[in-house]
Design an enzyme around this catalytic site. Structure first.
Site, PDB file in Angstrom:
ATOM      1  N   LYS A 124      13.023  22.112  -7.189  1.00 24.64           N
ATOM      2  CA  LYS A 124      11.691  22.744  -6.764  1.00 24.64           C
ATOM      3  C   LYS A 124      10.499  22.199  -7.119  1.00 24.64           C
ATOM      4  O   LYS A 124      10.469  21.245  -7.585  1.00 24.64           O
ATOM      5  CB  LYS A 124      11.638  24.102  -7.348  1.00 24.64           C
ATOM      6  CG  LYS A 124      13.094  24.983  -6.569  1.00 24.64           C
ATOM      7  CD  LYS A 124      12.809  26.544  -7.085  1.00 24.64           C
ATOM      8  CE  LYS A 124      13.981  27.196  -6.329  1.00 24.64           C
ATOM      9  NZ  LYS A 124      13.915  28.683  -6.703  1.00 24.64           N
ATOM     10  N   ARG A 167      21.767  27.764 -10.731  1.00 24.01           N
ATOM     11  CA  ARG A 167      22.128  27.507  -9.200  1.00 24.01           C
ATOM     12  C   ARG A 167      21.373  25.996  -9.078  1.00 24.01           C
ATOM     13  O   ARG A 167      20.235  25.725  -9.014  1.00 24.01           O
ATOM     14  CB  ARG A 167      21.448  28.483  -8.504  1.00 24.01           C
ATOM     15  CG  ARG A 167      21.432  28.417  -6.896  1.00 24.01           C
ATOM     16  CD  ARG A 167      20.647  29.422  -6.181  1.00 24.01           C
ATOM     17  NE  ARG A 167      20.835  29.526  -4.739  1.00 24.01           N
ATOM     18  CZ  ARG A 167      20.148  28.460  -4.081  1.00 24.01           C
ATOM     19  NH1 ARG A 167      19.161  27.731  -4.457  1.00 24.01           N
ATOM     20  NH2 ARG A 167      20.452  28.618  -2.767  1.00 24.01           N
TER      21      ARG A 167
HETATM   22  N1  PMM Z   1      16.048  29.585  -4.531  1.00 22.31           N
HETATM   23  C1  PMM Z   1      16.193  29.394  -3.131  1.00 22.31           C
HETATM   24  C2  PMM Z   1      17.240  29.935  -2.462  1.00 22.31           C
HETATM   25  N2  PMM Z   1      18.022  30.931  -3.094  1.00 22.31           N
HETATM   26  N3  PMM Z   1      18.870  32.075  -5.053  1.00 22.31           N
HETATM   27  C3  PMM Z   1      18.497  32.494  -6.174  1.00 22.31           C
HETATM   28  N4  PMM Z   1      19.354  33.466  -6.914  1.00 22.31           N
HETATM   29  N5  PMM Z   1      17.663  31.821  -7.010  1.00 22.31           N
HETATM   30  C4  PMM Z   1      16.678  30.990  -6.549  1.00 22.31           C
HETATM   31  O1  PMM Z   1      15.956  30.635  -7.242  1.00 22.31           O
HETATM   32  C5  PMM Z   1      16.853  30.429  -5.333  1.00 22.31           C
HETATM   33  C6  PMM Z   1      17.796  31.165  -4.407  1.00 22.31           C
HETATM   34  C7  PMM Z   1      15.333  28.322  -2.707  1.00 22.31           C
HETATM   35  O2  PMM Z   1      15.886  26.947  -2.907  1.00 22.31           O
HETATM   36  P1  PMM Z   1      16.941  26.315  -1.594  1.00 22.31           P
HETATM   37  O3  PMM Z   1      16.046  26.206  -0.599  1.00 22.31           O
HETATM   38  O4  PMM Z   1      17.066  24.761  -2.291  1.00 22.31           O
HETATM   39  O5  PMM Z   1      17.961  26.656  -1.891  1.00 22.31           O
END
Ligand code: PMM
Length: 265
Positions: free
Chosen positions: A208, A246
């Protein structure tokens, strides 16, 4: 031991692995590779939530994620679906997903909580104040940890009121969602307080922006450096009591978690 949720984004525009896994077969292969690297759970998503991104039509979202969920779950892997749409959540559970990961905590789609209650799936409720097109406009907090805990506990109550048993509920403080740089760091330091809320705690810091900013301000930071930073924040999350982290790069976080908990036996 904190579990590892590996990210399988099936989107053309996700900030870190965008476009690479748009093809379902490639996404499935990526899922198997993450499993082989040590992922306990695979999170399949078809809608990018990167800052400024636009919504995806649920039919298109389902076209992206359902074949991938079906193939991975059909092979016996534990799959979660990253969606804010109740219809996609239900279809993914029918295709074999065991967890619905809703970054909006059930706020984006008023049908979500009741729809998940009717399944046997778990639900992860993210802390969220609005869609990604203008989420920084809402990044105003008194005490970010206290506010996130308060707003998440309201989402937990809503989920329970919709009929989801407490054992099926997971909370996630939503790093980067409606939070500016320093607010994310305050939240990271206060994660143990989020863990005291009760439900299992899921933490997503992977690659992030706030990590990149800490390493080089406004400058570019490559994936390897973001993954190392992610492995460190994953260890901090594990120490604070996280049930799962995650991440995109499972191997680096797996090694970091192993080293941080190793006892020489
Ligand atoms: N962040 C993203 C997408 N899904 N789900 C959860 N549970 N927690 C998060 O912090 C989260 C998520 C955004 O990141 P990405 O685009 O790299 O998937």
């Amino acid at each position: 031991m904190t579990a590892i949720m590996g990210i399988v984004n099936v989107t053309p525009d996700s900030f870190s692995d965008g476009g690479r896994y748009l093809d379902a077969d490639a996404a499935v292969a990526h899922g198997f590779a993450l499993r082989a690297a040590g992922a306990d759970l695979l999170d399949v998503g078809g809608e990018s939530t990167r800052p400024g991104s636009q919504r995806v039509d649920p039919a298109e979202e389902q076209r992206r994620v359902l074949p991938v969920v079906g193939a991975l779950a059909g092979a016996g892997l534990a799959v979660s679906v990253d969606t804010m749409n109740a219809a996609t959540a239900v279809a993914a559970v029918e295709a074999g997903a065991v967890l619905v990961n809703d970054v909006s905590g059930g706020l984006a789609d008023p049908e979500m909580l009741a729809a998940v209650a009717d399944t046997r799936a778990d639900i992860a409720l993210g802390h969220w104040r609005g869609h990604s097109d203008d989420m920084y406009a809402r990044a105003s907090y008194g005490d970010v940890v206290r506010d996130v805990v308060g707003e998440l506990s309201a989402r937990v109550r809503a989920a329970e009121a919709a009929g989801i048993p407490p054992a099926r509920i997971i909370v996630d403080p939503g790093f980067g969602f409606g939070k500016r740089g320093a607010q994310n760091w305050e939240l990271l330091r206060g994660l143990a307080r989020v863990a005291t809320l009760g439900p299992r705690l899921l933490v997503g810091t992977s690659r992030k922006r706030f990590l990149a900013e800490a390493l080089s301000g406004a400058g570019e930071v490559d994936e390897a450096r973001r993954d190392l930073a992610t492995a460190v924040t994953s260890v901090l999350a594990a120490h604070a009591g996280a049930w799962a982290v995650r991440v995109h790069d499972v191997a680096s976080t797996r090694d970091a978690l192993r080293i941080a908990t190793y006892r020489g036996e």
